[in-house]
Design an enzyme around this catalytic site. Structure first.
Site, PDB file in Angstrom:
ATOM      1  CB  ALA A  72      -0.719   4.211   6.657  1.00 46.30           C
ATOM      2  N   GLY A  94      -0.582   4.550   0.321  1.00 44.76           N
ATOM      3  CA  GLY A  94      -1.366   5.722   0.715  1.00 44.76           C
ATOM      4  C   GLY A  94      -0.661   6.493   1.804  1.00 44.76           C
ATOM      5  NE  ARG A 151     -18.719  12.720   9.209  1.00 42.13           N
ATOM      6  CZ  ARG A 151     -17.477  12.501   8.784  1.00 42.13           C
ATOM      7  NH1 ARG A 151     -16.942  11.319   8.914  1.00 42.13           N
ATOM      8  NH2 ARG A 151     -16.786  13.454   8.225  1.00 42.13           N
ATOM      9  N   GLY A 177       0.848  -1.199   0.000  1.00 42.54           N
ATOM     10  CA  GLY A 177       0.000   0.000   0.000  1.00 42.54           C
ATOM     11  C   GLY A 177       0.877   1.240   0.000  1.00 42.54           C
ATOM     12  CB  SER A 234     -17.598  19.156   2.199  1.00 43.45           C
ATOM     13  OG  SER A 234     -17.477  19.672   3.496  1.00 43.45           O
TER      14      SER A 234
END
Lengths: 215, 643, 261
Positions: free
Chosen positions: B44, B42, B331, B40, B284
């Site tokens: 991290a 990304g 949310r 990966g 957003s």
């Protein structure tokens, strides 16, 4: 020496060479055009101007050498970029649609060679093999009275106009002068300079053809 | 299975320092002797690979995209939290820690969260030094905004592209290490299995997506930063390629999977417009600051143009049900209420599969009050994006929105070192379960990914290698390696040669998504989950019988790639439902209809204050539950209420 | 919001591998909803091809929200299709009319060899960034972020340049297949910020040298790249890159790094 060489090897370096040599040529074209306006002041004035220039031997040859150099590197760099760009594009699109570019920009590789041929012809016609050595006014007027010759000059100058327009606009970009606040002026200036020179230059053969200027 | 969190003890503010001090180190001259695999690229993975390479380790980094710059961290819009207290509004490391534990509904590990809050400030320093163009004030200092209902302004942002800019920062740091020869980047290469030898993770098996070549990569340890599993829902805001293959393969080799049922739903996404829909687009949440959410009061009105519905026939359900918070409820509350009103047949917009799943988000009052210009300044980009996708002009007609899966809090169980239950296998970022508990705060995903990648893994990896010192040589022809490669090849062969090939992998993925979304989505109940647990194994059987993959395995074959990913989602989806069924309480993103009080989630701290770490026992659907008890010394569990 | 169904004819470039010759293949796309995105339309065509046992059209995609830069193809001669400032994944079918014939071609450039069908290899962009598109800062050694103020105007300009998503549309649209806009955007982003000053001279020349080594063409100021860019990255960055290169040539004492291929 190492540094200049490195820069020149890059595509950007080559474009800089084209822009700078192009601007030298543009400067000459402007001066040449202004001098030629003497045509409208009559035979004596133009011939006197020509004699005056001939008398300045070091300046004359200095300019000629500079121009030769400018043309030399302009053409060499153009050729090298052209072949490189062609290779970079590789295959062409089956469908193609232009979004932003214009006629002048797209036809630089046509207007360029046309101009080169035109310049060679122009030099042969007036400088190297003139019909009446020393009589510039007569050479010009008698030459332009021939519609074929006038036609060559008209075509050559139209090519010059397009080449100048994109050349000036593009050279400023290449030399790094692009700022949102001034960009519209940049384009306007390129249009104004190229239009003034082209229309002015076109006026010479047309005036002769139309009979406004005679021997 | 023993779950040892390996947390340091003592005052929470000194735990990370103390842990670092007592960690083993690898001397600079010795680091080049170690090979580390990072899967990966990304926030991290990219940050970890770059940092480890810079320290001197030999790193091999893998991503399935054609470039490490395309990992899905890039899509995060809002921002990144950091306890800098630049705004002088009372923020502190403790407050960020407190908000994160509370926001996670008391289902996270205090030590980890505190460390995250501490490291948050270093991330901003690091990113700014890398040239991340954060928003600034006129004085030239960094700008902040309040995000997701936080009481302080601690969110740093780069327009609406904070994730992109942070990822490019990590990508550029990674590029520097690639140039330096310390990281070997393998793009368009997918991890298909883990190599475990002598009880330790020692490598991975990959398939080159360009040529189809399957090969083993052997190393001293493996770090998985492969993101979340939100695409188990088929439709989510994740990228199409996001998948759970790496973490699921690790799980099958013995890595415990923690809290799979904790998934986060984002309330303001553009609704599905048809069966063909491939993904959902998030807008957003800030839109809820000025937009009013409503549906028609009467079922007959759902097909009318919203402009033609008179005020008295509009049901502003959030304002009516939650007068104090109105349209700005959290949310999960906003999302569940959208579900309930559309369940009642009041949904608007296009009909998909016989249902209208959309509610209005109306700016007409805000435009009247503030003028179109102000709204354009605040939300111009979002309105343009909405119009491009939905085809309506939100200045004239209300937007239609609906919740969508956005983030998964669950993931591989890791200890304080981010090591999974397989020694030598680490997990960072969304791939682990570590910091967000049952619910993630807005602008905290980027923070966690980068904290893990830049600041935690580089230390804990060193600690592991310092402890094991030298590992025995593992050759490519060792039976453990050959077995792993063999099983990958066999699986590819099986995927390409189903007995009765009928449908493309998406066909099954859509069906799985539908089951999970309706039965293990925003709102869950026992009956639905049990039904899902009957349906998923059947669907899985059908998949293996009927999946159709055209072409060969020895070329770029995107259908084959998807088939492999869907196969794993079909197993993970089942585990999610098992976890959701077992967790007889409501917390954070996990809402069980049986456990609520006036529509509010009802946590059961007596019985469920633990991390569920599921262990693979050899077959899908038969996991064993292990519990890591959670204790709260610094933040006392309290109940949420938004009434 | 009203939905219409379109019937389209697709002429798609099919190429089995980098060295194989390509050809156009014609596929009908029927019953296409105007609410579909362009890539969803291709998904539908592909699913149908798979069920018929035919090889689906390969194309790159990932985030499908216009930010990852994976997707890209030329539709009727225009990179990313007819809608400006829009990647192909965000382009919706309401931009087309019933009966349209669409020619789908991959990015064509020597620097972007075709992998398969509409998928190209853009690793050249990665190598350009590797040549210097970064600020060297050791993890953990950064100073306090607010120690160095950055004028808002400069930060905003840096952000404008940094919006590039690396999709390659600029190269695809350029008559010379030049990567100038991509390279210039990164050089400008970093040279505008105080943090990027230390490596400024070397960065410009090394990235440009790599750009050239990858076989991309030179900029002849047509402006096609800017028009095709889904993020509206400006041509002015190319002018800025040129200034940076001159600056580097005049001021730098170190030679150019050997470009890799």
């Amino acid at each position: 020496m190492q540094r200049a060489l490195t820069l020149h090897q890059t595509t950007i370096g080559k474009k800089l060479v084209m822009a700078l040599s192009g601007l030298v040529i543009v400067g000459f074209v402007i001066g040449h055009f202004l001098g030629n306006l003497n045509l409208y002041r009559g035979q004596e004035a133009l011939d006197a101007y020509a004699h005056f220039l001939q008398g300045l031997t070091p300046v004359l040859w200095g300019t000629r050498l500079l121009l030769l150099l400018a043309f030399g590197v302009h053409i060499t760099a153009a050729f090298s970029l052209w072949s490189r760009n062609n290779k970079a594009r590789g295959s062409r699109y089956k469908k193609h649609q232009d979004m932003a570019t214009d006629y002048a920009a797209r036809t630089m590789y046509w207007s360029g060679p046309i101009l080169l041929l035109f310049v060679v012809y122009h030099l042969l016609h007036f400088t190297i093999l003139p019909a009446h050595p020393g009589e510039v006014y007569r050479n010009v007027v008698e030459g332009f009275q021939n519609p074929w010759i006038a036609g060559v000059y008209i075509v050559g100058n139209i090519a010059l106009g397009f080449h100048l327009f994109h050349g000036i606009f593009s050279a400023t970009q290449t030399l790094g002068a692009n700022h949102p606040r001034f960009n519209s002026y940049r384009r306007d200036a390129a249009v104004a300079i190229s239009a003034a020179i082209t229309l002015g230059n076109l006026s010479f053969p047309i005036s002769v053809l139309a009979g406004f200027v005679t021997v | 299975m023993q779950l040892r969190s390996n947390e340091p003890t003592g005052p929470i503010e000194h735990r990370w320092e103390k842990h670092k001090e007592s960690s083993k180190l690898v001397a600079p001259a010795n680091r080049r002797k170690y090979n580390i695999i990072v899967v990966g690229s990304g926030l991290a993975g990219g940050a970890a690979a770059a940092s480890l390479g810079e320290m001197g380790y030999n790193v091999k980094c893998f991503c399935y995209q054609d470039s490490p710059r395309r990992a899905h961290s890039i899509a995060a819009q809002g921002g990144i939290n950091a306890a800098k207290n630049y705004q002088n509004d009372g923020d502190s490391v403790f407050r960020l820690f407190y908000d994160t534990v509370k926001g996670g509904d008391f289902r996270s590990r205090e030590s980890n969260v505190y460390r995250l809050a501490q490291l948050s400030t270093n991330i901003i320093d690091q990113a700014v030094a890398q040239g991340v163009p954060f928003a600034r004030e006129y004085g030239g200092l960094l700008a902040n905004r309040s995000f997701g209902g936080a009481q302080v302004s601690r969110t740093f942002y780069a327009r609406g592209q904070t994730g992109q800019q942070l990822l490019l920062g990590a990508y550029q740091a990674l590029s520097r290490q690639i140039e330096a020869g310390k990281v070997e980047m393998m793009a368009r290469t997918e991890m298909l299995d883990l190599i475990v030898h002598d009880g330790r993770a020692r490598g991975i098996v990959t398939r080159c997506l360009k040529t189809g070549k399957v090969e083993p990569h052997i190393a001293d340890m493996v770090v998985l930063c492969t993101g979340g599993y939100g695409n188990v829902f088929y439709l989510s805001t994740n990228a199409k390629g996001c998948n759970c293959m790496a973490i699921w393969r690790a799980h099958r080799h013995g890595a415990a999977f923690a809290n799979p049922c904790y998934t986060q739903i984002h309330p303001t996404c553009i609704p599905q417009s048809g069966e063909y829909q491939s993904k959902l687009t998030l807008m957003s949440e800030s839109l809820r600051n000025d937009g009013r959410v409503w549906v028609p009061r009467n079922k007959e009105d759902v097909t009318k143009r919203p402009e033609d519905i008179p005020e008295k026939d509009r049901f502003y359900y959030l304002e009516e049900r939650y007068p104090a918070f109105g349209n700005l409820v959290p949310r999960d509350v906003a999302s569940r209420n959208a579900l309930y009103v559309t369940n009642e047949g009041l949904g608007v917009g296009l009909e998909v599969d016989g249902e209208r799943r959309g509610v209005y988000l109306d700016f007409s009052d805000a435009i009247k009050r503030l003028g179109e210009q102000t709204i354009r300044e605040r939300y111009g980009n979002l309105f343009e994006m909405y119009e491009r996708i939905a085809g309506d002009n939100p200045y004239k007609t209300p937007m239609r929105i609906y919740p969508a899966t956005h983030y998964t809090m669950g993931g591989l169980w890791v200890d304080y070192n981010l090591q999974t239950t397989i020694p030598g296998l680490f997990a960072g970022g969304e791939a682990n379960f570590s910091d967000h508990g049952a619910n993630r705060l807005g602008a905290s995903a980027l923070m966690q990914g980068l904290a893990d990648g830049y600041f935690v893994l580089p230390f804990t990896v060193g600690n592991y290698l310092g402890e094991v010192r030298t590992l025995p040589e593992l050759a490519e022809d060792h039976p453990d390696v050959k077995k792993a490669v063999g099983s990958v090849e066999e699986r590819i062969h099986k995927l390409m040669n189903a007995p009765d090939p009928k449908h493309a992998p998406e066909y099954f993925h859509r069906k799985l998504g539908r089951i999970i979304w309706s039965k293990c989505g925003m709102s869950r109940n026992k009956e639905g989950l049990e039904e899902a647990l009957r349906e998923i194994p059947k669907l899985r059987d059908r998949f293996w019988r009927e999946v159709k993959v055209v072409g060969s395995g020895a070329e770029l074959n995107q259908t084959l790639e998807r088939a492999g990913r869907v196969a794993d989602f079909l197993e993970l989806g089942e585990l999610m439902c098992i976890d959701a069924l077992q967790r007889e309480e409501s917390c954070g993103g996990h809402f069980r209809e049986e456990h609520e009080e006036n529509g509010e989630a009802l946590r059961d701290d007596e019985q469920f204050s633990y991390v569920s770490a599921w262990e693979w026992t050899g077959a899908a659907g038969e996991p064993r539950l292990n519990q890591e008890p959670l204790s709260f010394e610094y933040v006392k569990p309290s109940k949420r209420s938004y009434k | 919001m009203s939905e219409e169904l379109l019937n389209l004819t697709l002429h798609v470039w099919r190429q089995d591998g980098p060295s194989q010759p390509g050809r156009f293949e014609t596929h009908p796309a029927t019953g296409i909803s105007t609410h579909m995105s362009f890539l969803e339309m291709l998904d539908v065509v592909n699913e149908d091809l798979i069920e018929k046992g035919k090889s689906p059209i390969a194309f790159d995609y990932d985030c499908r929200e216009g930010i990852c830069g994976s997707c890209g193809m030329v539709v009727n001669g225009v990179a990313h299709g007819p809608q400006r400032l829009t990647t192909i994944c965000q382009l919706h079918m309401r931009q087309f009319n019933d009966g349209d014939e669409l020619w789908l071609e991959p990015w064509r450039a020597s620097g972007f060899p075709v992998v398969k069908d509409l998928v190209v290899d853009r690793s050249a962009f990665d190598r350009i960034v590797q040549a210097g598109g970064y600020i060297s800062i050791r993890t953990g050694s950064a100073t306090e972020a607010n120690e160095m103020p950055v004028a808002k105007a400069m930060a905003d300009q840096a952000m404008d340049a940094a919006e590039c998503i690396g999709c390659g549309a600029c190269v695809a649209a350029c008559p010379n297949a030049s990567a100038s806009l991509f390279t210039a955007a990164k050089i400008s982003h970093l040279s505008l910020l105080p943090q990027g000053q230390a490596e400024r001279l070397d960065r410009a020349r090394n990235m440009v040298a790599q750009m050239d080594a990858e076989g991309f063409g030179g900029c002849t100021n047509h402006g096609e790249c800017e028009a095709a860019c889904p993020k509206g990255v400006s041509l002015r960055w190319i002018a800025r890159m040129n200034r940076e290169v001159v600056r580097s040539a005049v001021k730098s004492d170190s030679g150019v790094k050997t470009a890799r291929r």
